[in-house]
Design an enzyme around this catalytic site. Structure first.
Site, mmCIF file in Angstrom:
data_model
loop_
_atom_site.group_PDB
_atom_site.id
_atom_site.type_symbol
_atom_site.label_atom_id
_atom_site.label_comp_id
_atom_site.label_asym_id
_atom_site.label_seq_id
_atom_site.Cartn_x
_atom_site.Cartn_y
_atom_site.Cartn_z
ATOM 1 C CE1 TYR A 49 17.630 89.216 55.496
ATOM 2 C CE2 TYR A 49 15.939 90.595 54.758
ATOM 3 C CZ TYR A 49 16.592 90.178 55.560
ATOM 4 O OH TYR A 49 15.921 90.108 57.108
ATOM 5 N N GLY A 60 11.160 90.115 42.820
ATOM 6 C CA GLY A 60 11.581 90.066 44.342
ATOM 7 C C GLY A 60 13.059 90.252 44.427
ATOM 8 C CB CYS A 61 15.256 92.162 41.909
ATOM 9 S SG CYS A 61 15.071 93.743 42.579
ATOM 10 N N GLY A 62 15.697 92.199 45.754
ATOM 11 C CA GLY A 62 16.205 92.759 46.752
ATOM 12 C C GLY A 62 17.340 93.863 46.354
ATOM 13 N NE ARG A 93 9.808 104.991 49.611
ATOM 14 C CZ ARG A 93 9.219 105.898 50.344
ATOM 15 N NH1 ARG A 93 8.841 106.879 49.832
ATOM 16 N NH2 ARG A 93 9.234 105.794 51.761
ATOM 17 C CB CYS A 140 14.886 82.651 61.541
ATOM 18 S SG CYS A 140 13.646 84.073 61.321
HETATM 19 C C1 LIG Z 1 13.741 88.261 51.454
HETATM 20 S S1 LIG Z 1 13.979 89.256 50.149
HETATM 21 C C2 LIG Z 1 14.783 88.537 48.966
HETATM 22 C C3 LIG Z 1 15.637 89.194 47.753
HETATM 23 C C4 LIG Z 1 16.566 88.720 46.877
HETATM 24 N N1 LIG Z 1 15.519 87.880 46.105
HETATM 25 C C5 LIG Z 1 17.453 87.815 47.494
HETATM 26 O O1 LIG Z 1 17.401 86.569 47.603
HETATM 27 O O2 LIG Z 1 18.543 88.486 48.323
HETATM 28 C C6 LIG Z 1 12.089 89.493 49.330
HETATM 29 C C7 LIG Z 1 12.101 90.336 48.262
HETATM 30 O O3 LIG Z 1 10.671 90.676 47.606
HETATM 31 C C8 LIG Z 1 10.104 91.661 47.347
HETATM 32 N N2 LIG Z 1 8.806 91.321 47.316
HETATM 33 C C9 LIG Z 1 7.688 91.004 48.170
HETATM 34 N N3 LIG Z 1 6.657 91.332 47.776
HETATM 35 C C10 LIG Z 1 6.652 91.720 46.307
HETATM 36 C C11 LIG Z 1 5.833 91.830 45.234
HETATM 37 N N4 LIG Z 1 4.318 91.815 45.632
HETATM 38 N N5 LIG Z 1 6.335 92.208 44.006
HETATM 39 C C12 LIG Z 1 7.583 92.295 43.944
HETATM 40 N N6 LIG Z 1 8.588 92.260 44.680
HETATM 41 C C13 LIG Z 1 7.884 91.726 46.215
HETATM 42 C C14 LIG Z 1 10.870 92.537 48.370
HETATM 43 O O4 LIG Z 1 10.491 93.955 47.734
HETATM 44 C C15 LIG Z 1 12.215 92.035 48.452
HETATM 45 O O5 LIG Z 1 13.040 92.724 47.400
#
Ligand SMILES: C[S@@+](CC[C@H](N)C(=O)[O-])C[C@H]1O[C@@H](n2cnc3c(N)ncnc32)[C@H](O)[C@@H]1O
Length: 311
Positions: free
Chosen positions: A44, A91-93, A117, A284
């Protein structure tokens, strides 16, 4: 410090940045909904489209471009086929990078942090050997051993909030780089991918207001100078790549896929949810096409001794 309670469950603690409740608002719409229009890696974030012909169908082009993105970040983080390599994904999505890193053997152990979650449950459900996922904010993360590399893709946008002034943003971003410095072994590398302002900060008008209010509450975009200044005491920059086009093309592919899956999407999130996401993806795409926002991929090398810089 903000501890956020959604329903009856405390989902995370953040001292800075987007609250866990705002993350849930966006990401916990349901894994099945996102799976309809993201590629099979469930990435994402913007893909890397180098060498992918415009006419190639998105069914093959998008996963190829997303894997190219994952490889680029693993390169920048120095993950080169080493069974002992310990990787952190902030932020592993839904775990696309963690999965790719361990299945290709580029990392032996991969830890992911998320505030969602639904994403946490999804990655745990994959039960991949070597992969650990935590429902935890970066500012609460306390690893037992150092990492060999860190990647963060599309999460930095959540590390500050729109109500912070320039000093507040700098402090929040610097806190992130300081933590990363503390988690990494000497000489280690790290990579970051984030949407950013290139022109006037906040100058994305009604499109930005719609996205902030309806889709991504509690997020804020940095400028390149802020990122580099915040990281400078702890990291030297090894690479900077700007590509608004990469995000525009990714958003175009997501939009087309969501439209094709309209019936399934409406069954999952209703006609209003479908319309809101179509509008968000198109808005976007236009934002990137007209240069109101850009995308950076930045490589860093850990400084063994943090620099003492004049304030
Ligand atoms: C746009 S998504 C991107 C996910 C993934 N990296 C990808 O490229 O598909 C943003 C991610 O950042 C995480 N996130 C946002 N703020 C965060 C924080 N303070 N600590 C850890 N993860 C965070 C969200 O939970 C989500 O998993």
């Amino acid at each position: 410090m903000t501890t956020t309670t959604v329903g009856t469950t405390t989902v995370g603690t953040t001292t800075v940045g987007t609250s866990a409740a705002d993350i849930e608002f966006h990401y916990d719409l349901g894994n099945d909904f996102y799976a309809l229009w993201l590629d099979e890696t469930l990435s994402y974030s913007a893909a890397v489209w180098d060498g992918i012909a415009p006419g190639e169908p998105d069914t093959t082009a998008l996963p190829r471009a997303q894997r190219a993105k994952l490889d680029l970040h693993l390169d920048l983080a120095g993950a080169a086929s080493d069974a002992g390599f310990r990787l952190l994904d902030v932020g592993c999505g839904w775990g696309g990078l963690l999965t790719h890193a361990v299945l290709t053997g580029r990392a032996g152990e991969a830890t992911g942090l998320t505030l969602s979650r639904a994403q946490h449950a999804h990655v745990r459900g994959l039960a991949l050997p070597g992969v650990d996922v935590r429902l935890e904010s970066w500012d609460g993360h306390r690893p037992e051993r150092p990492y060999d590399g860190i990647v963060s893709i599309g999460a930095f946008e959540h590390f500050a909030t729109a109500d912070m002034d320039a000093a507040g943003r700098l402090a929040a971003y610097r806190g992130y780089f300081e933590r990363c410095h503390g988690w990494l072994r000497p000489g280690a590398r790290m990579s970051l991918q984030t949407i950013a302002y290139d022109g006037v900060a906040g100058g994305d008008g009604p499109v930005g207001s719609f996205v902030a209010a309806e889709v991504f509450p509690g997020a804020a975009l940095p400028r390149l100078g802020e990122i580099v200044t915040a990281g400078d005491p702890y990291f030297a920059v090894t690479a900077v790549r700007a590509s608004a086009e990469d995000y525009a093309r990714t958003l175009g592919a997501w939009s087309a896929r969501l439209l094709r899956a309209r019936a399934e999407a409406e069954a999952l999130v209703g006609p209003d949810g479908f319309r809101r996401y179509r509008r968000y993806l198109r808005a976007c795409e236009v934002t990137f096409l007209r240069g109101a926002a850009t995308l950076y991929r930045i490589g860093f090398r850990r400084r063994d001794e943090p620099l003492r810089l004049p304030v």
